[in-house]
Design an enzyme around this catalytic site. Sequence first.
Site, short mmCIF file in Angstrom:
data_model
loop_
_atom_site.label_atom_id
_atom_site.label_comp_id
_atom_site.label_asym_id
_atom_site.label_seq_id
_atom_site.Cartn_x
_atom_site.Cartn_y
_atom_site.Cartn_z
N LYS A 1 0.72 -1.14 0.65
CA LYS A 1 0.19 -0.06 0.52
C LYS A 1 0.69 1.74 0.06
O LYS A 1 0.70 2.31 -0.45
CB LYS A 1 -1.25 -0.20 1.36
CG LYS A 1 -2.38 -1.08 0.49
CD LYS A 1 -3.61 -0.63 1.90
CE LYS A 1 -5.07 -1.34 1.77
NZ LYS A 1 -4.14 -2.94 1.70
N GLU B 1 -10.14 7.23 4.07
CA GLU B 1 -11.09 5.81 4.75
C GLU B 1 -10.53 5.40 4.83
O GLU B 1 -9.80 4.56 3.56
CB GLU B 1 -12.37 6.23 4.17
CG GLU B 1 -12.11 4.97 2.12
CD GLU B 1 -12.00 5.58 1.53
OE1 GLU B 1 -12.48 6.73 0.74
OE2 GLU B 1 -11.42 5.01 0.77
N SER C 1 1.47 -10.08 -1.24
CA SER C 1 1.38 -8.20 -1.03
C SER C 1 1.72 -7.32 0.50
O SER C 1 1.95 -7.12 0.98
CB SER C 1 -0.16 -8.20 -1.28
OG SER C 1 -1.13 -8.61 -0.37
C1 PLP Z 1 -5.20 -3.87 1.77
C2 PLP Z 1 -4.55 -4.91 1.17
C3 PLP Z 1 -5.06 -6.25 0.46
C4 PLP Z 1 -6.01 -5.81 -0.69
O1 PLP Z 1 -5.60 -4.37 -1.89
P1 PLP Z 1 -5.63 -4.82 -2.93
O2 PLP Z 1 -6.55 -3.25 -3.50
O3 PLP Z 1 -6.38 -5.43 -3.44
O4 PLP Z 1 -4.06 -5.09 -3.33
C5 PLP Z 1 -3.80 -6.70 0.23
N1 PLP Z 1 -3.16 -7.19 0.57
C6 PLP Z 1 -2.73 -6.95 1.70
C7 PLP Z 1 -1.61 -7.20 2.56
C8 PLP Z 1 -2.95 -5.46 2.12
O5 PLP Z 1 -3.41 -4.64 3.24
#
Ligand code: PLP
Length: 393
Positions: free
Chosen positions: A89, A111, A377
């Site tokens: 993020k 938000e 992610s």
């Molecule tokens: C917020 C988040 C997501 C989901 O958000 P996307 O916009 O779909 O990427 C996925 N993995 C993690 C670790 C997150 O914090």
Amino acid sequence: MSYEVDKDGFYGDFGGAFVPELLYPNVKELEDNYIQILESDEFQDEYKSLLKDYVGRPSPLYLAKRLSAKYGGTIYLKREDLNHTGAHKVNNTVGQILLAQKLGKKRIIAETGAGQHGVATATVCALMDLECIVYMGEVDIERQAPNVARMKMLGAEVRPAKSGSKTLKDATNEAIRDWINNPDDTYYLIGSVVGPHPYPDLVARLQAVISEEMKKQLKEKTGNENPDKIIACVGGGSNAAGAFYHYMDNDDVELIAVEAAGLGVDTDKTAATTTLGTAGIIHGSKTLLMQDEYGQITEPHSISAGLDYPGIGPMHAHLFKTGRGTFLNATDREALMAAQELTLLEGIIPALESSHALAALKKIEIKENDTIVINLSGRGDKDLETYRKYLKY
Ligand SMILES: *Cc1c(COP(=O)(O)O)cnc(C)c1O
């Protein structure tokens, strides 16, 4: 067939900017300026320098040997979990905070549902000494206490949304109301490839650094910059958009998006938008979303707070509809099992969101000479309480 946004902000049938008239000037200001600013040398220098020294990029492309031995093929993990603040993020918030500065904005609003985007926003506001107000549903404030504490420590004000279900969509309504009331000095920092045009394209471009690095790293490690498959989880779709971005027009690369099935797509406790959703408007954008027969948005469910979103970004709706993307889903239970498996095989505790992408390994056909990249992610520290509860430690 193009997978890029067109000049009106559409990906095929999806996208656009369906905003109240009062918001039109704000959205227009951003639309008129974002590409020029993003492509300027000044922006690129500052953005790349922060990504390198503040975020810690490039994130490694790690060859997961034991995971590969178990599933076949050669499996790499793109380690977004190693970024500062623990997920992808921050790639987006670092970019948008620079954009906000260049537009002369003094006040940042956002938000957040799970609090992850709120933390990433509060982080860059501290860095740049900008006022930060994060709207969050009252219910979420209670459920996500550690992230609320982080935001406060970082100097942000967390404002509770007390209407409706007191969750993410209510916080979004409050943020939009704030933006309408403060059109001149305020920048609305959106956390995924959602919202009115140009946000989906803006966020995709800022996350595209993931696939940009992936190409170089794969070339170095395998001699070929193209993997056979890329797998990423999808909440709103920003980490997937970043991992797919530079491969979108390359049909040799299969793009696999994994949504949260919650307790199962045959229950009403799910967030599998492409399986159950229909076209409609959410957050200023035409896309697929889960709604009832009266067009009211239904409350999604996933064990992972970051995937607990009732829609998907318009780019993903288009990838789904055209068949360019393969959309799968994984249940809460499958994600938990995948998290446990990765931890024991590789010594990496993944975020629950990322565990949905890992769970897809059991659902796809893998050939011996396939090269697969899974976008990891985020890291699992924030989910430890959930792991402890469900995996019984
Ligand atoms: C917020 C988040 C997501 C989901 O958000 P996307 O916009 O779909 O990427 C996925 N993995 C993690 C670790 C997150 O914090």
